[in-house]
Write a protein that holds these residues in place. Structure first.
Motif, PDB file in Angstrom:
ATOM      1  N   ILE A  39      -7.250  16.798 -17.484  1.00 13.57           N
ATOM      2  CA  ILE A  39      -6.926  16.216 -18.792  1.00 13.57           C
ATOM      3  C   ILE A  39      -7.060  14.691 -18.810  1.00 13.57           C
ATOM      4  O   ILE A  39      -7.078  14.093 -19.884  1.00 13.57           O
ATOM      5  CB  ILE A  39      -5.537  16.652 -19.301  1.00 13.57           C
ATOM      6  CG1 ILE A  39      -4.444  16.308 -18.307  1.00 13.57           C
ATOM      7  CG2 ILE A  39      -5.520  18.128 -19.611  1.00 13.57           C
ATOM      8  CD1 ILE A  39      -3.046  16.643 -18.810  1.00 13.57           C
ATOM      9  N   CYS A  40      -7.152  14.055 -17.640  1.00 10.20           N
ATOM     10  CA  CYS A  40      -7.396  12.618 -17.552  1.00 10.20           C
ATOM     11  C   CYS A  40      -7.750  12.306 -16.099  1.00 10.20           C
ATOM     12  O   CYS A  40      -7.795  13.206 -15.265  1.00 10.20           O
ATOM     13  CB  CYS A  40      -6.186  11.810 -18.024  1.00 10.20           C
ATOM     14  SG  CYS A  40      -4.712  11.975 -17.010  1.00 10.20           S
ATOM     15  N   ALA A  41      -8.013  11.023 -15.832  1.00 12.29           N
ATOM     16  CA  ALA A  41      -8.328  10.604 -14.462  1.00 12.29           C
ATOM     17  C   ALA A  41      -7.639   9.276 -14.191  1.00 12.29           C
ATOM     18  O   ALA A  41      -7.450   8.463 -15.095  1.00 12.29           O
ATOM     19  CB  ALA A  41      -9.830  10.473 -14.278  1.00 12.29           C
ATOM     20  N   ILE A  42      -7.260   9.074 -12.928  1.00 10.54           N
ATOM     21  CA  ILE A  42      -6.637   7.818 -12.513  1.00 10.54           C
ATOM     22  C   ILE A  42      -7.506   7.215 -11.408  1.00 10.54           C
ATOM     23  O   ILE A  42      -7.818   7.884 -10.424  1.00 10.54           O
ATOM     24  CB  ILE A  42      -5.202   8.038 -12.002  1.00 10.54           C
ATOM     25  CG1 ILE A  42      -4.319   8.555 -13.143  1.00 10.54           C
ATOM     26  CG2 ILE A  42      -4.631   6.738 -11.438  1.00 10.54           C
ATOM     27  CD1 ILE A  42      -2.891   8.857 -12.738  1.00 10.54           C
ATOM     28  N   GLU A  43      -7.887   5.956 -11.612  1.00 16.76           N
ATOM     29  CA  GLU A  43      -8.659   5.232 -10.610  1.00 16.76           C
ATOM     30  C   GLU A  43      -7.703   4.460  -9.724  1.00 16.76           C
ATOM     31  O   GLU A  43      -6.900   3.662 -10.206  1.00 16.76           O
ATOM     32  CB  GLU A  43      -9.634   4.259 -11.270  1.00 16.76           C
ATOM     33  CG  GLU A  43     -10.445   3.467 -10.282  1.00 16.76           C
ATOM     34  CD  GLU A  43     -11.364   2.450 -10.938  1.00 16.76           C
ATOM     35  OE1 GLU A  43     -12.044   1.742 -10.185  1.00 16.76           O
ATOM     36  OE2 GLU A  43     -11.399   2.358 -12.174  1.00 16.76           O
TER      37      GLU A  43
ATOM     38  N   VAL B 201       0.857  -1.186   0.000  1.00 15.99           N
ATOM     39  CA  VAL B 201       0.000   0.000   0.000  1.00 15.99           C
ATOM     40  C   VAL B 201       0.888   1.229   0.000  1.00 15.99           C
ATOM     41  O   VAL B 201       1.852   1.311   0.761  1.00 15.99           O
ATOM     42  CB  VAL B 201      -0.925   0.026   1.248  1.00 15.99           C
ATOM     43  CG1 VAL B 201      -1.781   1.277   1.261  1.00 15.99           C
ATOM     44  CG2 VAL B 201      -1.799  -1.212   1.290  1.00 15.99           C
ATOM     45  N   TYR B 202       0.557   2.197  -0.857  1.00 11.43           N
ATOM     46  CA  TYR B 202       1.308   3.450  -0.909  1.00 11.43           C
ATOM     47  C   TYR B 202       0.323   4.599  -1.046  1.00 11.43           C
ATOM     48  O   TYR B 202      -0.496   4.625  -1.962  1.00 11.43           O
ATOM     49  CB  TYR B 202       2.268   3.451  -2.103  1.00 11.43           C
ATOM     50  CG  TYR B 202       3.005   4.754  -2.265  1.00 11.43           C
ATOM     51  CD1 TYR B 202       2.616   5.673  -3.234  1.00 11.43           C
ATOM     52  CD2 TYR B 202       4.075   5.078  -1.444  1.00 11.43           C
ATOM     53  CE1 TYR B 202       3.281   6.877  -3.374  1.00 11.43           C
ATOM     54  CE2 TYR B 202       4.740   6.273  -1.579  1.00 11.43           C
ATOM     55  CZ  TYR B 202       4.341   7.169  -2.547  1.00 11.43           C
ATOM     56  OH  TYR B 202       5.000   8.361  -2.683  1.00 11.43           O
ATOM     57  N   PHE B 203       0.374   5.546  -0.110  1.00 10.07           N
ATOM     58  CA  PHE B 203      -0.428   6.766  -0.169  1.00 10.07           C
ATOM     59  C   PHE B 203       0.527   7.947  -0.243  1.00 10.07           C
ATOM     60  O   PHE B 203       1.573   7.952   0.395  1.00 10.07           O
ATOM     61  CB  PHE B 203      -1.296   6.938   1.077  1.00 10.07           C
ATOM     62  CG  PHE B 203      -2.314   5.871   1.305  1.00 10.07           C
ATOM     63  CD1 PHE B 203      -2.498   5.349   2.560  1.00 10.07           C
ATOM     64  CD2 PHE B 203      -3.114   5.407   0.276  1.00 10.07           C
ATOM     65  CE1 PHE B 203      -3.451   4.376   2.801  1.00 10.07           C
ATOM     66  CE2 PHE B 203      -4.064   4.434   0.499  1.00 10.07           C
ATOM     67  CZ  PHE B 203      -4.232   3.905   1.761  1.00 10.07           C
ATOM     68  N   SER B 204       0.125   8.957  -1.001  1.00  7.43           N
ATOM     69  CA  SER B 204       0.931  10.172  -1.102  1.00  7.43           C
ATOM     70  C   SER B 204       0.004  11.358  -1.230  1.00  7.43           C
ATOM     71  O   SER B 204      -0.965  11.318  -1.994  1.00  7.43           O
ATOM     72  CB  SER B 204       1.851  10.079  -2.324  1.00  7.43           C
ATOM     73  OG  SER B 204       2.564  11.275  -2.481  1.00  7.43           O
ATOM     74  N   LYS B 205       0.312  12.416  -0.498  1.00  8.98           N
ATOM     75  CA  LYS B 205      -0.462  13.652  -0.604  1.00  8.98           C
ATOM     76  C   LYS B 205       0.286  14.592  -1.538  1.00  8.98           C
ATOM     77  O   LYS B 205       1.348  15.098  -1.196  1.00  8.98           O
ATOM     78  CB  LYS B 205      -0.627  14.313   0.763  1.00  8.98           C
ATOM     79  CG  LYS B 205      -1.530  13.567   1.696  1.00  8.98           C
ATOM     80  CD  LYS B 205      -1.651  14.305   3.016  1.00  8.98           C
ATOM     81  CE  LYS B 205      -2.481  13.532   3.995  1.00  8.98           C
ATOM     82  NZ  LYS B 205      -2.475  14.159   5.325  1.00  8.98           N
TER      83      LYS B 205
ATOM     84  N   VAL C  46      -0.250   5.550  -8.619  1.00  5.65           N
ATOM     85  CA  VAL C  46      -0.437   4.293  -9.330  1.00  5.65           C
ATOM     86  C   VAL C  46      -1.929   4.076  -9.508  1.00  5.65           C
ATOM     87  O   VAL C  46      -2.716   4.356  -8.604  1.00  5.65           O
ATOM     88  CB  VAL C  46       0.163   3.121  -8.514  1.00  5.65           C
ATOM     89  CG1 VAL C  46      -0.150   1.791  -9.162  1.00  5.65           C
ATOM     90  CG2 VAL C  46       1.657   3.301  -8.342  1.00  5.65           C
ATOM     91  N   GLY C  47      -2.343   3.579 -10.673  1.00  6.92           N
ATOM     92  CA  GLY C  47      -3.753   3.275 -10.891  1.00  6.92           C
ATOM     93  C   GLY C  47      -4.060   3.054 -12.347  1.00  6.92           C
ATOM     94  O   GLY C  47      -3.163   2.991 -13.195  1.00  6.92           O
ATOM     95  N   ILE C  48      -5.335   2.940 -12.653  1.00  8.82           N
ATOM     96  CA  ILE C  48      -5.796   2.754 -14.025  1.00  8.82           C
ATOM     97  C   ILE C  48      -6.177   4.126 -14.562  1.00  8.82           C
ATOM     98  O   ILE C  48      -6.945   4.855 -13.932  1.00  8.82           O
ATOM     99  CB  ILE C  48      -6.984   1.785 -14.095  1.00  8.82           C
ATOM    100  CG1 ILE C  48      -6.535   0.421 -13.558  1.00  8.82           C
ATOM    101  CG2 ILE C  48      -7.494   1.661 -15.522  1.00  8.82           C
ATOM    102  CD1 ILE C  48      -7.643  -0.585 -13.400  1.00  8.82           C
ATOM    103  N   ILE C  49      -5.638   4.448 -15.739  1.00  7.98           N
ATOM    104  CA  ILE C  49      -5.831   5.796 -16.294  1.00  7.98           C
ATOM    105  C   ILE C  49      -6.919   5.801 -17.356  1.00  7.98           C
ATOM    106  O   ILE C  49      -7.047   4.856 -18.136  1.00  7.98           O
ATOM    107  CB  ILE C  49      -4.500   6.346 -16.837  1.00  7.98           C
ATOM    108  CG1 ILE C  49      -4.626   7.823 -17.156  1.00  7.98           C
ATOM    109  CG2 ILE C  49      -4.031   5.550 -18.038  1.00  7.98           C
ATOM    110  CD1 ILE C  49      -3.304   8.542 -17.257  1.00  7.98           C
TER     111      ILE C  49
ATOM    112  N   VAL D 199      -1.007   2.561 -14.817  1.00  7.46           N
ATOM    113  CA  VAL D 199       0.173   3.424 -14.863  1.00  7.46           C
ATOM    114  C   VAL D 199       0.852   3.410 -13.507  1.00  7.46           C
ATOM    115  O   VAL D 199       0.223   3.172 -12.478  1.00  7.46           O
ATOM    116  CB  VAL D 199      -0.173   4.881 -15.282  1.00  7.46           C
ATOM    117  CG1 VAL D 199      -0.679   4.935 -16.717  1.00  7.46           C
ATOM    118  CG2 VAL D 199      -1.175   5.515 -14.340  1.00  7.46           C
ATOM    119  N   GLU D 200       2.134   3.658 -13.512  1.00 10.55           N
ATOM    120  CA  GLU D 200       2.944   3.681 -12.308  1.00 10.55           C
ATOM    121  C   GLU D 200       3.153   5.112 -11.836  1.00 10.55           C
ATOM    122  O   GLU D 200       3.081   6.048 -12.626  1.00 10.55           O
ATOM    123  CB  GLU D 200       4.311   3.038 -12.566  1.00 10.55           C
ATOM    124  CG  GLU D 200       4.248   1.573 -12.934  1.00 10.55           C
ATOM    125  CD  GLU D 200       3.768   0.706 -11.789  1.00 10.55           C
ATOM    126  OE1 GLU D 200       4.096   1.000 -10.626  1.00 10.55           O
ATOM    127  OE2 GLU D 200       3.047  -0.274 -12.058  1.00 10.55           O
TER     128      GLU D 200
END
Length: 142
Positions: free
Chosen positions: A99-103, A30-34, A72-75, A130-131
């Motif tokens: 311009i896009c979204a990451i889930e 698990v990785y969270f970043s603000k 990290v997520g699905i773009i 995407v990483e």
């Protein structure tokens, strides 16, 4: 750790003063970043200090700005499959425009442009994973 545990952890992380949280172990990653904006995350890796940048505006104008993934997520290029894309290659974008979204973990996070300019190149495929820090777009700044 199930989805509810992760959501509770994310809520506590959001309320804390921590900027990053990484948990590795027992098959769990698990990785969270603000990051307030994608610009803050990308600026240290793509920009030079302020004084040299001002002295070489012509050099900076030649190289496109590379917007990198803040997580990290699905773009996705559109808010949903039945809606038009946020922006297409060749479109002009303003600073702060989505311009896009990451889930990530069933949460949709809009990615906003940190610069004003023209989208020149898309460096991913819609719906792919995407990483963190992966280049997403090249933007020719105005």
């Amino acid at each position: 750790m199930n989805e509810a545990d992760i959501e509770r952890l994310l809520a506590k992380f959001d309320q804390s003063s921590l900027q990053e949280l990484k948990i590795d172990g027992d098959g769990l990653n698990v990785y969270f970043s603000k990051q307030a904006t994608p610009q803050q995350q990308a600026a240290p890796t793509t920009k030079t200090p302020a004084a040299p940048e001002q002295a070489s505006n012509s050099q900076a104008a030649n190289a496109p700005y590379r917007l990198k993934a803040p997580m990290v997520g699905i773009i996705y290029v559109a808010p949903s499959p039945d809606k038009p894309a946020y922006k297409a290659i060749g479109d002009h974008v303003k600073k702060g425009e989505t311009i896009c979204a990451i889930e990530a973990m069933k949460l949709i996070n809009e990615v906003k442009s940190p610069v004003t300019g023209t989208l020149k190149k898309c460096l991913f495929t819609d719906g792919e994973m995407v990483e963190y820090d992966q280049p997403l777009f090249e933007i020719e700044e105005d």
